[in-house]
Every structure is written in C-alpha cells, then in structure tokens.
Design an enzyme around this catalytic site. Structure first.
Site, PDB file in Angstrom:
ATOM      1  CG  ASP A 103     -37.369 -28.531   1.453  1.00 47.39           C
ATOM      2  OD1 ASP A 103     -37.008 -28.570   0.260  1.00 47.39           O
ATOM      3  OD2 ASP A 103     -38.244 -27.760   1.880  1.00 47.39           O
ATOM      4  NE  ARG A 142     -44.722 -37.928 -38.611  1.00 44.28           N
ATOM      5  CZ  ARG A 142     -44.157 -36.720 -38.742  1.00 44.28           C
ATOM      6  NH1 ARG A 142     -44.076 -35.906 -37.701  1.00 44.28           N
ATOM      7  NH2 ARG A 142     -43.647 -36.347 -39.894  1.00 44.28           N
ATOM      8  CD  GLU A 165     -47.401 -31.973 -35.691  1.00 41.86           C
ATOM      9  OE1 GLU A 165     -46.278 -31.562 -36.017  1.00 41.86           O
ATOM     10  OE2 GLU A 165     -47.830 -33.089 -36.039  1.00 41.86           O
ATOM     11  CB  ILE A 211     -34.504 -35.050 -38.707  1.00 43.07           C
ATOM     12  CG1 ILE A 211     -33.566 -33.887 -38.410  1.00 43.07           C
ATOM     13  CG2 ILE A 211     -35.954 -34.728 -38.390  1.00 43.07           C
ATOM     14  CD1 ILE A 211     -33.742 -32.704 -39.339  1.00 43.07           C
ATOM     15  CG  HIS A 212     -28.501 -36.456 -39.900  1.00 47.45           C
ATOM     16  ND1 HIS A 212     -27.305 -36.967 -39.437  1.00 47.45           N
ATOM     17  CD2 HIS A 212     -28.375 -36.353 -41.250  1.00 47.45           C
ATOM     18  CE1 HIS A 212     -26.482 -37.152 -40.462  1.00 47.45           C
ATOM     19  NE2 HIS A 212     -27.108 -36.784 -41.582  1.00 47.45           N
TER      20      HIS A 212
HETATM   21  N1  COA Z   1     -32.590 -42.135 -40.585  1.00 42.32           N
HETATM   22  C1  COA Z   1     -31.687 -43.061 -40.965  1.00 42.32           C
HETATM   23  N2  COA Z   1     -30.610 -42.789 -41.722  1.00 42.32           N
HETATM   24  C2  COA Z   1     -30.440 -41.511 -42.107  1.00 42.32           C
HETATM   25  C3  COA Z   1     -31.348 -40.499 -41.736  1.00 42.32           C
HETATM   26  C4  COA Z   1     -32.464 -40.841 -40.945  1.00 42.32           C
HETATM   27  N3  COA Z   1     -33.371 -39.937 -40.558  1.00 42.32           N
HETATM   28  N4  COA Z   1     -30.919 -39.322 -42.244  1.00 42.32           N
HETATM   29  C5  COA Z   1     -29.789 -39.597 -42.900  1.00 42.32           C
HETATM   30  N5  COA Z   1     -29.491 -40.905 -42.837  1.00 42.32           N
HETATM   31  C6  COA Z   1     -28.312 -41.593 -43.396  1.00 42.32           C
HETATM   32  C7  COA Z   1     -28.133 -41.317 -44.855  1.00 42.32           C
HETATM   33  O1  COA Z   1     -28.815 -42.277 -45.636  1.00 42.32           O
HETATM   34  C8  COA Z   1     -26.628 -41.430 -44.999  1.00 42.32           C
HETATM   35  O2  COA Z   1     -26.271 -42.788 -45.031  1.00 42.32           O
HETATM   36  P1  COA Z   1     -25.417 -43.364 -46.302  1.00 42.32           P
HETATM   37  O3  COA Z   1     -24.254 -42.435 -46.455  1.00 42.32           O
HETATM   38  O4  COA Z   1     -25.066 -44.732 -45.871  1.00 42.32           O
HETATM   39  O5  COA Z   1     -26.384 -43.296 -47.426  1.00 42.32           O
HETATM   40  C9  COA Z   1     -26.102 -40.906 -43.685  1.00 42.32           C
HETATM   41  O6  COA Z   1     -27.169 -41.071 -42.744  1.00 42.32           O
HETATM   42  C10 COA Z   1     -25.697 -39.458 -43.732  1.00 42.32           C
HETATM   43  O7  COA Z   1     -26.770 -38.692 -44.232  1.00 42.32           O
HETATM   44  P2  COA Z   1     -26.549 -37.252 -44.907  1.00 42.32           P
HETATM   45  O8  COA Z   1     -25.980 -37.415 -46.271  1.00 42.32           O
HETATM   46  O9  COA Z   1     -25.793 -36.396 -43.956  1.00 42.32           O
HETATM   47  O10 COA Z   1     -28.002 -36.697 -44.961  1.00 42.32           O
HETATM   48  P3  COA Z   1     -28.991 -36.675 -46.228  1.00 42.32           P
HETATM   49  O11 COA Z   1     -28.621 -35.497 -47.045  1.00 42.32           O
HETATM   50  O12 COA Z   1     -29.040 -38.010 -46.868  1.00 42.32           O
HETATM   51  O13 COA Z   1     -30.397 -36.411 -45.545  1.00 42.32           O
HETATM   52  C11 COA Z   1     -32.174 -35.365 -44.425  1.00 42.32           C
HETATM   53  C12 COA Z   1     -30.698 -35.252 -44.809  1.00 42.32           C
HETATM   54  C13 COA Z   1     -32.542 -34.224 -43.494  1.00 42.32           C
HETATM   55  C14 COA Z   1     -33.050 -35.305 -45.670  1.00 42.32           C
HETATM   56  C15 COA Z   1     -32.367 -36.727 -43.715  1.00 42.32           C
HETATM   57  O14 COA Z   1     -31.578 -36.704 -42.545  1.00 42.32           O
HETATM   58  C16 COA Z   1     -33.777 -37.149 -43.411  1.00 42.32           C
HETATM   59  O15 COA Z   1     -34.463 -37.671 -44.278  1.00 42.32           O
HETATM   60  N6  COA Z   1     -34.251 -36.986 -42.139  1.00 42.32           N
HETATM   61  C17 COA Z   1     -35.553 -37.402 -41.721  1.00 42.32           C
HETATM   62  C18 COA Z   1     -36.586 -36.411 -42.187  1.00 42.32           C
HETATM   63  C19 COA Z   1     -37.980 -36.754 -41.703  1.00 42.32           C
HETATM   64  O16 COA Z   1     -38.315 -37.890 -41.457  1.00 42.32           O
HETATM   65  N7  COA Z   1     -38.850 -35.713 -41.548  1.00 42.32           N
HETATM   66  C20 COA Z   1     -40.169 -35.896 -41.065  1.00 42.32           C
HETATM   67  C21 COA Z   1     -40.266 -35.802 -39.570  1.00 42.32           C
HETATM   68  S1  COA Z   1     -39.846 -34.215 -38.906  1.00 42.32           S
HETATM   69 MG    MG Z   2     -45.514 -32.145 -38.093  1.00 44.88          MG
END
Ligand code: COA
Ligand code: MG
Length: 293
Positions: free
Chosen positions: A275, A68, A134, A227-228
């Site tokens: 149909d 992106r 958006e 996102i997760h």
């Molecule tokens: N992609 C890949 N891996 C991810 C991930 C993602 N989007 N989000 C979390 N993970 C990984 C973490 O690194 C963690 O791995 P680890 O334990 O080996 O380090 C595992 O998944 C569990 O993550 P968790 O601890 O539950 O979440 P977090 O607190 O680290 O992160 C967010 C939460 C929301 C900040 C995170 O999910 C994130 O950055 N999401 C993407 C946000 C984004 O790109 N926004 C812009 C577009 S809308």
């Molecule tokens: Mg946006």
C-alpha cells in the site's frame, strides 16, 4: 530545490597538498577540505592559504568542494572568522560547520555566506551549509539546528567527538551511538534534510565499512563521511540501490498502479501487502538510483 547526492563525503586535511591534489582526481560526490581537527594549530594559517589556492587552481573530477571550518564561538566567531575570510573568495560549494550546538552558529555563517554571494555576484543561497552534530548539546538541540536556515542541506553525525563528550566508550557494534545516530536521521528527515553517517576509522577494513554503510542506508541515511580514497567506492555503492532493489521498486509501482486502475488502494505482490508506504519507499529507491546514475 533538489539536493545533490552526497553518498560519500571525503575529508582531506587542509595542510596536506598531496592529498588535496589527489582528491581532485577522485570520483566522489563530496570532497571536504578540513581546517578543523585534521589540522594542527601551528599549521592553521598555512592550511587556510593552501585550501584557498587549491580551490582556485584545481578542477575537480566530480562532485562538490566543501570546506570544514571551526565552530563559530563568541561575538566575533573566533577561528571560524579567519577560516571564512581565507576561503570564501575561492568559492567553495558549501561550508561544513562542526560541533554545532545552537542555531545562532549557523545564522552567523549563513550571514557571511550571503555577504560573499552579494560581493562576488554569486546566486544568493548557492553556497550550501552542512552541520555536524557531535556533542551532547548538539544532538539534543538537533531540531532547532535543523530549522536554523534554508541554506542548510544536511545533518552529519560525528561519533568520535560525541562519545568523547559523553564520556562513553566506542565499541565495534556502535551500540553507544545507536540513539544519537537514529535521532539525527529522524531530525534530518523531519526537516527535509540529508542525513550523513559516521566515519569508519579502521580504513583498511573495507568489509566492515561496507557492512556499516549498508546498515546506514537501510536506516535512511543518505551518505557517510569517509577519510580515505579506498573507502569512497565502497560507500558510494552502499548508498546506490542495487539492480534487484530497482527492479523490485518498479514491480511495486506497477502492482500498485494496476490495483489503482481497479479502484484498489491495497494490492498483493509476492505474498506481501503493498500500500502507500511501500509505494513511497519504492519511489525513493528509484529517485536514489536516478541520482546515482
Ligand atoms: N584524501 C585524499 N588522498 C588521500 C587521503 C584523503 N583523505 N588519505 C590518503 N590519501 C592518499 C595518500 O596520499 C596516498 O596517496 P600517494 O600514495 O599518492 O601519496 C594514498 O591515498 C594512499 O594512502 P595511505 O598510504 O593508505 O594512507 P596514509 O597513511 O597516507 O593516510 C590517513 C592515512 C588516515 C592519515 C589519511 O587517510 C587521512 O589523512 N585521512 C583524512 C583524515 C581527516 O581528514 N580527518 C579529519 C576528519 S574526520
Ligand atoms: Mg569532529
């Protein structure tokens, strides 16, 4: 050309190497490395370099690798130009363009993709485009954006930016985005594009996510932005027809074929009329089930 399934499209912040590496091991249809709003301005240059390096280094378990970029702005494109300059040589499968408001923004990116394809000898048209609507302007310009270029595969709708632009307030029932979500599906389908639904930001609530994803699938969306990692299997399942749905689709087609053999265009199945529209819907279910397999 048949489009690849994009049931879940997982964003990964482009400056977070640990998450980028983690994403490479996931079974997800699309991974989208984010250089836009998921990366703070002081980290942009490092994120561009990191995304290029990871694209070059890692093999991905499944699915496609998207990037992106920023929305193109002004004659030189603004930050979008630096984004593409950094990542194109690493050959992403597609580019996601956010906050699209006018067709020229997709023309601008498509031209640069074609230049890269010619320079590196990749098939012309092989790097795909996905557009996020958006903003109020973007949603209202959806049909001209959908027609901008044959490179475009999908329209995505972004609820958080859209409601911020409107001055509307987000609510759990999504009522404030009902019109825009449905308008985006309709525009996508009118132009043979995929429609990809909103992010569910409460990433620990997998039940709520499943509900919203099933609703989107029922409305005609092909996938959902996530996102997760925990959201990926829930969403991919919601966009995969159930065994019951597949069995019913087969029965619809069989009933219709039996009727047709007797010269009938309308038949009955389980007390319901079958149909042509139901036949089309049944074929779509089977196609989706096949893609997901
Ligand atoms: N992609 C890949 N891996 C991810 C991930 C993602 N989007 N989000 C979390 N993970 C990984 C973490 O690194 C963690 O791995 P680890 O334990 O080996 O380090 C595992 O998944 C569990 O993550 P968790 O601890 O539950 O979440 P977090 O607190 O680290 O992160 C967010 C939460 C929301 C900040 C995170 O999910 C994130 O950055 N999401 C993407 C946000 C984004 O790109 N926004 C812009 C577009 S809308
Ligand atoms: Mg946006």
């Amino acid at each position: 050309m048949a489009m690849r399934p994009r049931r879940a499209l997982l964003y990964v912040p482009g400056d977070q190497e640990r998450k980028l590496r983690k994403a490479a091991g996931l079974t997800v249809d699309s991974v989208c490395f984010d250089l836009e709003d998921g990366v703070a301005w002081p980290h942009k240059a490092a994120a561009r370099a990191l995304v290029a390096r990871v694209l070059g280094e890692l093999t991905f378990a499944a699915g496609e690798r998207l990037v992106r970029i920023h929305p193109p702005q002004g004659p030189d494109g603004g930050p979008a130009a630096a984004d593409l300059d950094a990542v194109l040589s690493a050959h992403p499968d597609g580019i996601v363009v956010p906050k699209v408001e006018a067709p020229w923004q997709l023309h601008w990116v498509a031209y640069r993709l074609q230049q890269a394809e010619e320079r590196y000898g990749w098939p012309v048209g092989s790097v795909r485009l996905l557009a996020i609507l958006e903003t109020a302007r973007g949603v209202e310009a959806r049909n001209s954006i959908a027609r901008a270029t044959p490179r475009l595969d999908a329209l995505l709708f972004g609820a958080e930016d859209y409601t911020a632009d409107l001055g509307a307030q987000r609510s759990p029932d999504n009522r404030e985005v009902l019109y825009a979500r449905q308008a985006v599906v309709a525009a996508a389908k009118a132009h043979n594009l995929q429609a990809i639904d909103i992010v569910y930001i409460r990433y620990k609530d997998l039940e709520g996510l499943a509900r919203e994803a099933r609703e989107a699938a029922a409305w005609g969306f092909d996938g959902k932005q996530v996102i997760h990692p925990a959201q990926v299997p829930v969403v991919q399942q919601a966009f995969t027809p159930t065994a019951d749905a597949v069995a019913y689709a087969r029965r619809v087609l069989e009933a219709y074929e039996r009727g047709r053999a007797q010269g009938l265009g309308v038949v009955a199945l389980d007390g319901k009329m079958i149909d042509m529209p139901m036949v089309k819907a049944a074929r779509r279910v089977l196609a989706r089930a096949g893609e997901a397999a």
